[in-house]
Design an enzyme around this catalytic site. Structure first.
Site, PDB file in Angstrom:
ATOM      1  N   GLY A 125       2.725  -0.958   4.305  1.00 12.85           N
ATOM      2  CA  GLY A 125       2.834   0.448   3.947  1.00 12.85           C
ATOM      3  C   GLY A 125       4.297   0.842   3.752  1.00 12.85           C
ATOM      4  N   ASN A 181       0.873  -1.175   0.000  1.00 14.14           N
ATOM      5  CA  ASN A 181       0.000   0.000   0.000  1.00 14.14           C
ATOM      6  C   ASN A 181       0.913   1.229   0.000  1.00 14.14           C
ATOM      7  OD1 ASN A 181      -1.827   2.023   0.496  1.00 14.14           O
ATOM      8  ND2 ASN A 181      -2.335   1.358   2.581  1.00 14.14           N
ATOM      9  N   HIS A 200      -9.594   1.395   4.428  1.00 12.70           N
ATOM     10  CA  HIS A 200      -8.367   1.560   5.212  1.00 12.70           C
ATOM     11  C   HIS A 200      -8.639   2.544   6.359  1.00 12.70           C
ATOM     12  CE1 HIS A 200      -4.327   2.743   6.339  1.00 12.70           C
ATOM     13  NE2 HIS A 200      -3.913   1.625   5.788  1.00 12.70           N
ATOM     14  N   LYS A 211       0.203   4.233  -0.405  1.00 13.81           N
ATOM     15  CA  LYS A 211      -0.446   5.434   0.138  1.00 13.81           C
ATOM     16  C   LYS A 211      -0.169   6.645  -0.770  1.00 13.81           C
ATOM     17  CE  LYS A 211      -0.253   3.335   4.662  1.00 13.81           C
ATOM     18  NZ  LYS A 211      -0.270   3.479   6.111  1.00 13.81           N
ATOM     19  N   GLU A 268      -5.817  -4.629  10.400  1.00 15.10           N
ATOM     20  CA  GLU A 268      -4.788  -3.617  10.636  1.00 15.10           C
ATOM     21  C   GLU A 268      -5.098  -2.872  11.933  1.00 15.10           C
ATOM     22  OE1 GLU A 268      -2.637  -2.501   6.740  1.00 15.10           O
ATOM     23  OE2 GLU A 268      -4.340  -1.179   6.970  1.00 15.10           O
ATOM     24  N   GLU A 288      -7.057   4.949   7.431  1.00 19.30           N
ATOM     25  CA  GLU A 288      -6.799   6.354   7.085  1.00 19.30           C
ATOM     26  C   GLU A 288      -7.980   6.944   6.315  1.00 19.30           C
ATOM     27  OE1 GLU A 288      -2.969   5.621   5.331  1.00 19.30           O
ATOM     28  OE2 GLU A 288      -2.187   5.152   7.327  1.00 19.30           O
ATOM     29  N   SER A 292       2.998  -1.909  10.463  1.00 17.12           N
ATOM     30  CA  SER A 292       4.434  -2.012  10.771  1.00 17.12           C
ATOM     31  C   SER A 292       5.005  -3.393  10.492  1.00 17.12           C
ATOM     32  CB  SER A 292       4.715  -1.584  12.217  1.00 17.12           C
ATOM     33  OG  SER A 292       4.382  -0.216  12.392  1.00 17.12           O
ATOM     34  N   GLY A 301       2.068   2.478  10.727  1.00 19.14           N
ATOM     35  CA  GLY A 301       3.039   3.564  10.595  1.00 19.14           C
ATOM     36  C   GLY A 301       3.713   3.958  11.896  1.00 19.14           C
TER      37      GLY A 301
END
Ligand code: PGA
Length: 252
Positions: free
Chosen positions: A235, A10, A98, A12, A168, A100, A214, A174
């Site tokens: 990510g 991903n 997701h 992003k 997730e 985010e 992570s 992150g």
């Protein structure tokens, strides 16, 4: 169980054309050198790079996905992208819900479900993301939150062939703080059990459940080896060919 692991990058909101193409070509070249790789590889670039990346990896076996799509087929939705547009640009997958997007754009379980149904109608495979926040984990709500999100986001018609779940934990995305194998396995098993209530245990046993948050070369192998973890949604480590490839190799 016959579930082939999926290692999905991903990207992003990262990368201009030169970086994205170098990354995509680097991943494709690695796969060319190892056609018997134990997992399926997917890269999900930002919208602007999808078509160029799809061209760059065409025929390599690396799949391409979007990071979101609209629930409608077409129309007055400025700035949005339909599932058919993703397919037209070369995608076979789309990441949906997701955390985010849930946070930045207020996406609800119901919207994620509608998007997944639209994605399926366009022949895209949906990667439906769920996961608890740290506050929810600390309050002992982890399993309940994931069960609720799964029930609310899982599309009618969802099955192993067209839908992947990504667990997730929001606190791990992150942050460099990865779930322990015990934490990951507990939630993955609970998700699969809940999914069994929705689509039946036999079909749930075939659905891939990815871990995300992570995941790095030094922790991927022990996570992917867990009985109910079927790959990763990656990510930061997906932005470097060597790191992404090292994670892919840890599938065995
Ligand atoms: P991360 O992101 O690997 O950088 O934690 C994972 C994700 O958000 O999909």
């Amino acid at each position: 169980m016959g579930r082939k692991p999926l290692i999905a990058g991903n990207w992003k909101m990262n990368g201009l054309k030169a970086d994205g193409l170098a990354l995509a070509k680097g991943v494709a070249a690695k796969l060319k050198g190892e056609p018997g790789l134990a997992c399926e590889l997917l890269v999900c670039p930002p919208f602007t790079l999808i078509a160029a990346v799809a061209d760059a990896v065409a025929g390599s076996g690396v799949a391409v996905g979007g990071q979101d799509c609209h629930a409608k087929v077409s129309g007055a939705h400025t700035g949005d992208t339909s599932p058919a547009m993703l397919v037209d640009a070369g995608c076979s997958y789309v990441i949906l819900g997701h955390s985010e997007r849930r946070t930045d754009h207020g996406e609800t379980d119901a919207l994620v479900k509608a998007k997944a149904i639209a994605a399926h109608a366009a022949s895209l495979k949906a990667i439906v993301c769920i996961g608890e926040t740290l506050v929810q984990r600390d309050a002992g709500q982890t399993i309940a939150v994931n069960q609720t999100q799964l029930r609310g986001s899982w599309p009618e018609g969802g099955a192993a062939e067209n839908t992947v779940i990504a667990y997730e934990p929001v606190w791990a995305i992150g942050t460099g703080r990865v779930a322990t194998p015990e934490q990951a396995q507990e939630v993955h098993a609970a998700i699969r059990a809940e999914l069994g209530q929705i689509i039946g245990a036999a079909e749930a046993a075939k659905v891939r459940i990815l871990y995300g948050g992570s995941m790095k070369p030094d922790n991927a192998a022990q996570l992917i080896a867990l009985p109910d973890v079927d790959g990763g949604l990656i990510g930061g480590a997906a932005l470097k060919v060597e790191d992404f490839w090292a994670i892919a190799k840890s599938c065995g």
